[in-house]
Motif scaffolding. Structure first.
Motif, PDB file in Angstrom:
ATOM      1  N   LEU A  75     -21.172 -25.950  -9.567  1.00 36.75           N
ATOM      2  CA  LEU A  75     -19.967 -26.736  -9.511  1.00 36.75           C
ATOM      3  C   LEU A  75     -18.775 -25.841  -9.776  1.00 36.75           C
ATOM      4  O   LEU A  75     -17.708 -26.092  -9.158  1.00 36.75           O
ATOM      5  CB  LEU A  75     -20.100 -28.105 -10.331  1.00 36.75           C
ATOM      6  CG  LEU A  75     -19.109 -29.238 -10.086  1.00 36.75           C
ATOM      7  CD1 LEU A  75     -19.329 -29.756  -8.529  1.00 36.75           C
ATOM      8  CD2 LEU A  75     -19.298 -30.353 -11.332  1.00 36.75           C
ATOM      9  N   LEU A  76     -18.763 -25.150 -10.767  1.00 38.60           N
ATOM     10  CA  LEU A  76     -17.816 -24.261 -11.121  1.00 38.60           C
ATOM     11  C   LEU A  76     -17.531 -22.904 -10.435  1.00 38.60           C
ATOM     12  O   LEU A  76     -16.615 -22.327 -10.684  1.00 38.60           O
ATOM     13  CB  LEU A  76     -18.014 -23.840 -12.751  1.00 38.60           C
ATOM     14  CG  LEU A  76     -17.911 -25.057 -13.678  1.00 38.60           C
ATOM     15  CD1 LEU A  76     -18.016 -24.583 -15.333  1.00 38.60           C
ATOM     16  CD2 LEU A  76     -16.455 -25.932 -13.572  1.00 38.60           C
ATOM     17  N   ALA A  77     -18.674 -22.637  -9.433  1.00 40.05           N
ATOM     18  CA  ALA A  77     -18.399 -21.494  -8.888  1.00 40.05           C
ATOM     19  C   ALA A  77     -17.387 -21.497  -7.751  1.00 40.05           C
ATOM     20  O   ALA A  77     -16.950 -22.442  -7.458  1.00 40.05           O
ATOM     21  CB  ALA A  77     -19.860 -21.117  -8.201  1.00 40.05           C
ATOM     22  N   ASN A  78     -17.032 -20.332  -7.348  1.00 44.86           N
ATOM     23  CA  ASN A  78     -16.148 -20.052  -6.433  1.00 44.86           C
ATOM     24  C   ASN A  78     -16.744 -19.952  -4.951  1.00 44.86           C
ATOM     25  O   ASN A  78     -16.168 -19.205  -4.210  1.00 44.86           O
ATOM     26  CB  ASN A  78     -15.033 -18.837  -6.658  1.00 44.86           C
ATOM     27  CG  ASN A  78     -14.088 -19.302  -7.871  1.00 44.86           C
ATOM     28  OD1 ASN A  78     -13.812 -20.239  -8.174  1.00 44.86           O
ATOM     29  ND2 ASN A  78     -13.898 -17.954  -8.608  1.00 44.86           N
ATOM     30  N   ASP A  79     -17.546 -20.712  -4.672  1.00 46.26           N
ATOM     31  CA  ASP A  79     -18.252 -20.601  -3.349  1.00 46.26           C
ATOM     32  C   ASP A  79     -18.588 -22.149  -2.932  1.00 46.26           C
ATOM     33  O   ASP A  79     -19.209 -22.901  -3.643  1.00 46.26           O
ATOM     34  CB  ASP A  79     -19.845 -19.782  -3.568  1.00 46.26           C
ATOM     35  CG  ASP A  79     -20.581 -19.923  -2.411  1.00 46.26           C
ATOM     36  OD1 ASP A  79     -19.882 -20.020  -1.347  1.00 46.26           O
ATOM     37  OD2 ASP A  79     -21.575 -19.414  -2.582  1.00 46.26           O
ATOM     38  N   ASP A  80     -17.917 -22.260  -1.760  1.00 45.25           N
ATOM     39  CA  ASP A  80     -17.907 -23.550  -0.935  1.00 45.25           C
ATOM     40  C   ASP A  80     -19.285 -24.111  -0.904  1.00 45.25           C
ATOM     41  O   ASP A  80     -19.705 -25.444  -1.191  1.00 45.25           O
ATOM     42  CB  ASP A  80     -17.125 -23.728   0.146  1.00 45.25           C
ATOM     43  CG  ASP A  80     -15.750 -23.389  -0.085  1.00 45.25           C
ATOM     44  OD1 ASP A  80     -15.094 -23.720  -1.404  1.00 45.25           O
ATOM     45  OD2 ASP A  80     -15.079 -23.136   0.891  1.00 45.25           O
ATOM     46  N   GLU A  81     -20.353 -23.428  -0.591  1.00 46.25           N
ATOM     47  CA  GLU A  81     -21.614 -23.604  -0.393  1.00 46.25           C
ATOM     48  C   GLU A  81     -22.187 -24.015  -1.485  1.00 46.25           C
ATOM     49  O   GLU A  81     -23.192 -25.086  -1.686  1.00 46.25           O
ATOM     50  CB  GLU A  81     -22.427 -22.327   0.118  1.00 46.25           C
ATOM     51  CG  GLU A  81     -23.918 -22.983   0.613  1.00 46.25           C
ATOM     52  CD  GLU A  81     -24.421 -21.727   1.381  1.00 46.25           C
ATOM     53  OE1 GLU A  81     -25.737 -21.602   1.213  1.00 46.25           O
ATOM     54  OE2 GLU A  81     -23.730 -20.958   2.274  1.00 46.25           O
ATOM     55  N   ARG A  82     -22.238 -23.481  -2.860  1.00 49.25           N
ATOM     56  CA  ARG A  82     -22.810 -23.594  -4.155  1.00 49.25           C
ATOM     57  C   ARG A  82     -22.044 -25.082  -4.543  1.00 49.25           C
ATOM     58  O   ARG A  82     -22.814 -25.771  -5.248  1.00 49.25           O
ATOM     59  CB  ARG A  82     -22.372 -22.652  -5.021  1.00 49.25           C
ATOM     60  CG  ARG A  82     -23.597 -21.484  -4.699  1.00 49.25           C
ATOM     61  CD  ARG A  82     -23.114 -20.464  -5.569  1.00 49.25           C
ATOM     62  NE  ARG A  82     -23.451 -20.564  -7.252  1.00 49.25           N
ATOM     63  CZ  ARG A  82     -23.109 -19.859  -8.040  1.00 49.25           C
ATOM     64  NH1 ARG A  82     -22.595 -18.665  -7.920  1.00 49.25           N
ATOM     65  NH2 ARG A  82     -23.524 -20.353  -9.350  1.00 49.25           N
ATOM     66  N   ASN A  83     -20.830 -25.108  -4.291  1.00 48.84           N
ATOM     67  CA  ASN A  83     -20.211 -26.184  -4.707  1.00 48.84           C
ATOM     68  C   ASN A  83     -20.516 -27.593  -4.130  1.00 48.84           C
ATOM     69  O   ASN A  83     -20.847 -28.804  -4.627  1.00 48.84           O
ATOM     70  CB  ASN A  83     -18.769 -26.153  -4.659  1.00 48.84           C
ATOM     71  CG  ASN A  83     -17.932 -25.191  -5.419  1.00 48.84           C
ATOM     72  OD1 ASN A  83     -16.847 -24.670  -4.824  1.00 48.84           O
ATOM     73  ND2 ASN A  83     -18.303 -24.904  -6.313  1.00 48.84           N
TER      74      ASN A  83
END
Length: 179
Positions: free
Chosen positions: A149-157
């Motif tokens: 959720l906190l990552a800077n990756d849209d796919e992971r978000n």
């Protein structure tokens, strides 16, 4: 390399010298800087290492003008390399004081889902508990969801948002006509 450059390089490594030509500089070095006791390598002398020649457990200053010039060129290149490679400090993110509570709450809901036979969707398929035997620590599914959720990756978000929906919504409500 001229005499002024040699003096500047020697001053940079805390070996200030006096003299108008190379023979005077060599004489000054030999008079003021005696042989050094070293272990297995002249590297123990630090930046001044190229100025010395090792013989047994003792390192002697170079005694020839060409060797002094070569040593100063080597020292200058080492100093320039050190200047080019300064450590980079990356400030860590500052998280909420309650982030651990959020992770614990997610882990609790995920653990209790098996008791109520609740399907967790992407939580069951996309996340696995990671165990590190060396440190004897686990990284649970809740922590992984928050990391995504906190990552800077849209796919992971997106994956994390889907997982949180499965954790927080027990039963997807359907629209029914009122009777």
């Amino acid at each position: 390399m001229n005499i002024d450059q040699i003096k500047a390089v020697l001053a940079n490594i805390q070996y200030p010298v006096k003299g108008d030509d190379l023979p005077e500089v060599l004489e000054f070095l030999h008079y003021n800087y005696p042989p050094q006791m070293v272990g297995s390598s002249v590297r123990t002398l630090g930046e001044a290492g190229p100025l010395y020649v090792k013989a047994g457990q003792v390192a002697f200053l170079v005694d020839n003008e060409q060797d002094l010039t070569t040593a100063c060129i080597r020292i200058r290149s080492l100093l320039q390399r050190q200047d080019a490679t300064q450590p980079v400090r990356i400030e860590p993110d500052t998280h909420s004081r309650h982030l651990a509570d959020i992770v614990r709450a997610l882990d609790y809901e995920i653990d209790r889902s098996t008791t109520f036979k609740r399907p967790m969707g992407v939580v069951d398929t996309g996340y696995q508990i990671i165990y590190d035997p060396e440190t004897r620590t686990q990284h649970g599914k809740g922590g992984q969801i928050v990391d995504d959720l906190l990552a800077n990756d849209d796919e992971r978000n997106q994956k994390a948002v889907e997982a949180i929906k499965h954790v927080l919504i027990y039963d997807q409500g359907n629209a029914h006509a009122a009777s």
